[in-house]
Design a protein around this motif. Structure first.
Motif, PDB file in Angstrom:
ATOM      1  N   ASN A 344       0.846  -1.216   0.000  1.00 54.35           N
ATOM      2  CA  ASN A 344       0.000   0.000   0.000  1.00 54.35           C
ATOM      3  C   ASN A 344       0.872   1.253   0.000  1.00 54.35           C
ATOM      4  O   ASN A 344       0.880   2.013   0.984  1.00 54.35           O
ATOM      5  N   PRO A 345       1.623   1.482  -1.084  1.00 56.35           N
ATOM      6  CA  PRO A 345       2.585   2.597  -1.069  1.00 56.35           C
ATOM      7  C   PRO A 345       1.938   3.962  -0.834  1.00 56.35           C
ATOM      8  O   PRO A 345       2.581   4.875  -0.311  1.00 56.35           O
ATOM      9  N   GLU A 346       0.646   4.082  -1.204  1.00 60.68           N
ATOM     10  CA  GLU A 346      -0.031   5.376  -1.002  1.00 60.68           C
ATOM     11  C   GLU A 346      -0.149   5.731   0.484  1.00 60.68           C
ATOM     12  O   GLU A 346      -0.300   6.895   0.855  1.00 60.68           O
ATOM     13  N   LYS A 347      -0.034   4.727   1.358  1.00 58.52           N
ATOM     14  CA  LYS A 347      -0.146   4.961   2.801  1.00 58.52           C
ATOM     15  C   LYS A 347       1.106   5.631   3.379  1.00 58.52           C
ATOM     16  O   LYS A 347       1.068   6.190   4.475  1.00 58.52           O
ATOM     17  N   VAL A 348       2.236   5.536   2.649  1.00 58.60           N
ATOM     18  CA  VAL A 348       3.502   6.081   3.175  1.00 58.60           C
ATOM     19  C   VAL A 348       3.371   7.569   3.468  1.00 58.60           C
ATOM     20  O   VAL A 348       3.601   8.023   4.597  1.00 58.60           O
ATOM     21  N   ASN A 349       2.970   8.350   2.455  1.00 60.72           N
ATOM     22  CA  ASN A 349       2.893   9.801   2.668  1.00 60.72           C
ATOM     23  C   ASN A 349       1.642  10.218   3.427  1.00 60.72           C
ATOM     24  O   ASN A 349       1.654  11.237   4.130  1.00 60.72           O
ATOM     25  N   GLN A 350       0.605   9.392   3.319  1.00 57.32           N
ATOM     26  CA  GLN A 350      -0.617   9.668   4.085  1.00 57.32           C
ATOM     27  C   GLN A 350      -0.306   9.597   5.588  1.00 57.32           C
ATOM     28  O   GLN A 350      -0.603  10.524   6.345  1.00 57.32           O
ATOM     29  N   MET A 351       0.334   8.500   6.022  1.00 56.41           N
ATOM     30  CA  MET A 351       0.696   8.351   7.436  1.00 56.41           C
ATOM     31  C   MET A 351       1.847   9.287   7.810  1.00 56.41           C
ATOM     32  O   MET A 351       1.912   9.788   8.936  1.00 56.41           O
ATOM     33  N   GLY A 352       2.749   9.514   6.854  1.00 53.65           N
ATOM     34  CA  GLY A 352       3.884  10.412   7.101  1.00 53.65           C
ATOM     35  C   GLY A 352       3.438  11.825   7.436  1.00 53.65           C
ATOM     36  O   GLY A 352       4.020  12.484   8.305  1.00 53.65           O
ATOM     37  N   SER A 353       2.374  12.292   6.770  1.00 49.59           N
ATOM     38  CA  SER A 353       1.915  13.653   7.069  1.00 49.59           C
ATOM     39  C   SER A 353       1.309  13.719   8.473  1.00 49.59           C
ATOM     40  O   SER A 353       1.370  14.754   9.135  1.00 49.59           O
ATOM     41  N   GLU A 354       0.750  12.601   8.952  1.00 49.46           N
ATOM     42  CA  GLU A 354       0.256  12.552  10.336  1.00 49.46           C
ATOM     43  C   GLU A 354       1.426  12.618  11.325  1.00 49.46           C
ATOM     44  O   GLU A 354       1.335  13.265  12.374  1.00 49.46           O
ATOM     45  N   SER A 355       2.536  11.925  10.989  1.00 51.84           N
ATOM     46  CA  SER A 355       3.754  12.020  11.819  1.00 51.84           C
ATOM     47  C   SER A 355       4.211  13.465  11.934  1.00 51.84           C
ATOM     48  O   SER A 355       4.561  13.953  13.016  1.00 51.84           O
ATOM     49  N   TYR A 356       4.216  14.145  10.783  1.00 53.62           N
ATOM     50  CA  TYR A 356       4.655  15.544  10.726  1.00 53.62           C
ATOM     51  C   TYR A 356       3.799  16.409  11.650  1.00 53.62           C
ATOM     52  O   TYR A 356       4.325  17.240  12.414  1.00 53.62           O
ATOM     53  N   LYS A 357       2.476  16.197  11.625  1.00 50.81           N
ATOM     54  CA  LYS A 357       1.572  16.995  12.480  1.00 50.81           C
ATOM     55  C   LYS A 357       1.876  16.755  13.968  1.00 50.81           C
ATOM     56  O   LYS A 357       1.878  17.680  14.768  1.00 50.81           O
ATOM     57  N   ILE A 358       2.122  15.492  14.319  1.00 51.90           N
ATOM     58  CA  ILE A 358       2.445  15.168  15.719  1.00 51.90           C
ATOM     59  C   ILE A 358       3.759  15.847  16.126  1.00 51.90           C
ATOM     60  O   ILE A 358       3.873  16.399  17.220  1.00 51.90           O
ATOM     61  N   ALA A 359       4.760  15.816  15.224  1.00 53.38           N
ATOM     62  CA  ALA A 359       6.065  16.437  15.525  1.00 53.38           C
ATOM     63  C   ALA A 359       5.911  17.934  15.762  1.00 53.38           C
ATOM     64  O   ALA A 359       6.486  18.487  16.710  1.00 53.38           O
ATOM     65  N   LEU A 360       5.118  18.609  14.916  1.00 51.38           N
ATOM     66  CA  LEU A 360       4.901  20.053  15.091  1.00 51.38           C
ATOM     67  C   LEU A 360       4.261  20.339  16.446  1.00 51.38           C
ATOM     68  O   LEU A 360       4.604  21.304  17.122  1.00 51.38           O
TER      69      LEU A 360
END
Length: 380
Positions: A344-360
């Motif tokens: 499910n390669p489309e999940k990489v950036n989908q979940m990655g953007s959630e990581s980014y929000k948590i980091a901010l």
């Protein structure tokens, strides 16, 4: 504004001051406080880098891993003398031994405010697949005895995660005047810019010392399982072998794995940003952490995370949102989650953007430092 406090930071390695405390030191100096950095492992270059931050380096002798009570008592005596000379207003110690001896020394030197921070409880509090060795259990009991002596001397005790507070203070009935959960020591987020992850091919990245308790052996086993289904999947391992550690990956084993081309191994690198940028998914199957810095870095740059459901790691992932939590010591579960991203390669950036929000939200060093200044009593 509280001006002109004399603040002593007590650590071990010189590199920890400019690697992890640089923003805090710069902020304290900017606010006109006098900052001393006590280091027991250093090079001349380390001392120069500490001075460049605006702190005054002070060297003292303390064996980070040693168990010689006489040398530790000498270190304690030395710390008391130096703190009395400096007339410190605040002592802030971090890492296990400085928290123990720095806190006792600060109390004996009549320092008004004494603070300790543990960024993880270390290997003595880490569960192992085959149970802890007798030596580890003995070291843990000695450490607990010393914590019972030292921690009640503190005005403030800081942990990065709730489990550490529970497993040390509550489980062992150790009294501390006030304890706080910091939630990570923070990053200068401008140094870790968000980048969309490459997904052709999917590349998995591990960053950490090549130690059993970092999960390196589970990662290697999981790579084999993934490659049996997806031979083109790519893996990168960053980090040095810690030869002094009994649980380290052996050099000859590493050489065989490199010859086998199981993963790319650039070794220990200083520019982790470029490697995170080139990766798709960050993996850390550790047995226990404080709040791992490498995971915070990967999340800030927008990478999904696969990590273990253990203290310190579980704080970084909302399962199924910005990555996955897997059971500790479970290479099979790790392989399945890595295969999920390949399928499910489309999940990489989908979940990655959630990581980014948590980091901010959680890992901005400016917010973390405001909390620390508040605990020290020197915030605006």
């Amino acid at each position: 504004m509280h001006h002109n406090k004399t603040i002593v930071l007590i650590g071990t390695t010189g590199a920890s001051f400019y690697g992890f405390r640089a923003d805090l030191i710069k902020r304290l100096v900017q606010d006109k406080h006098v900052v001393y950095a006590f280091t027991s492992e250093y090079t001349n270059q380390c001392l120069e880098k500490i001075s460049a931050l605006g702190a005054r380096p002070v060297t003292y002798q303390l064996s980070r891993g040693g168990l010689n009570p006489f040398s530790d008592l000498m270190a304690l005596r030395q710390l008391v003398q130096k703190l009395k000379q400096i007339k410190a207003d605040i002592v802030f110690s971090y890492f296990a031994k400085p928290v123990i001896y720095g806190s006792i020394a600060a109390k004996w030197a009549k320092v008004p405010v004494v603070i300790g921070m543990l960024e993880g409880l270390g290997y003595t509090f880490t569960e192992q697949p085959n149970g802890q060795t007798l030596k580890t259990r003995i070291v843990r009991n000695v450490q607990l005895l010393l914590y019972r002596l030292a921690l009640p001397q503190l005005d403030h005790m800081i942990f990065l995660n709730r489990d550490d507070q529970q497993d040390l203070l509550e489980q062992h009935h150790i009294h501390v005047a006030q304890s706080h959960i910091l939630g990570g020591i923070g990053l200068d987020l401008s140094q870790y810019p968000y980048r969309e992850a490459p997904i052709e091919p999917i590349r998995f990245l591990f960053i950490g010392r090549l130690l059993k308790e970092k999960g390196i052996f589970e990662f290697i086993d999981a790579i084999r399982l993934v490659k049996s289904q997806y031979p083109n999947a790519q893996f990168t391992v960053l980090g040095a072998i810690d030869h002094a550690n009994m649980g380290a990956l052996k050099q000859h084993v590493l050489d065989q794995l490199i010859d086998e081309k199981l993963f790319d191994y650039p070794g220990y690198v200083t520019d982790v940003q470029s490697w995170i940028s080139a990766s798709s998914v960050f993996v850390l199957p550790s047995y226990r952490e404080g709040i791992p810095r490498s995971t915070q870095e990967a999340m800030a740059m927008g990478r999904p995370v696969i990590t273990t459901d253990v203290p310190g790691c579980r704080e970084t992932v909302v399962d199924g949102v910005n990555g996955f939590l897997i059971p500790k010591w479970d290479a099979q579960a790790l392989a399945e989650r890595m295969c999920f991203f390949i399928k499910n390669p489309e999940k990489v950036n989908q979940m990655g953007s959630e990581s980014y929000k948590i980091a901010l939200r959680s890992y901005d060093v400016r917010d973390v430092n405001e909390k620390l200044l508040g605990i020290m009593g020197v915030s605006d």
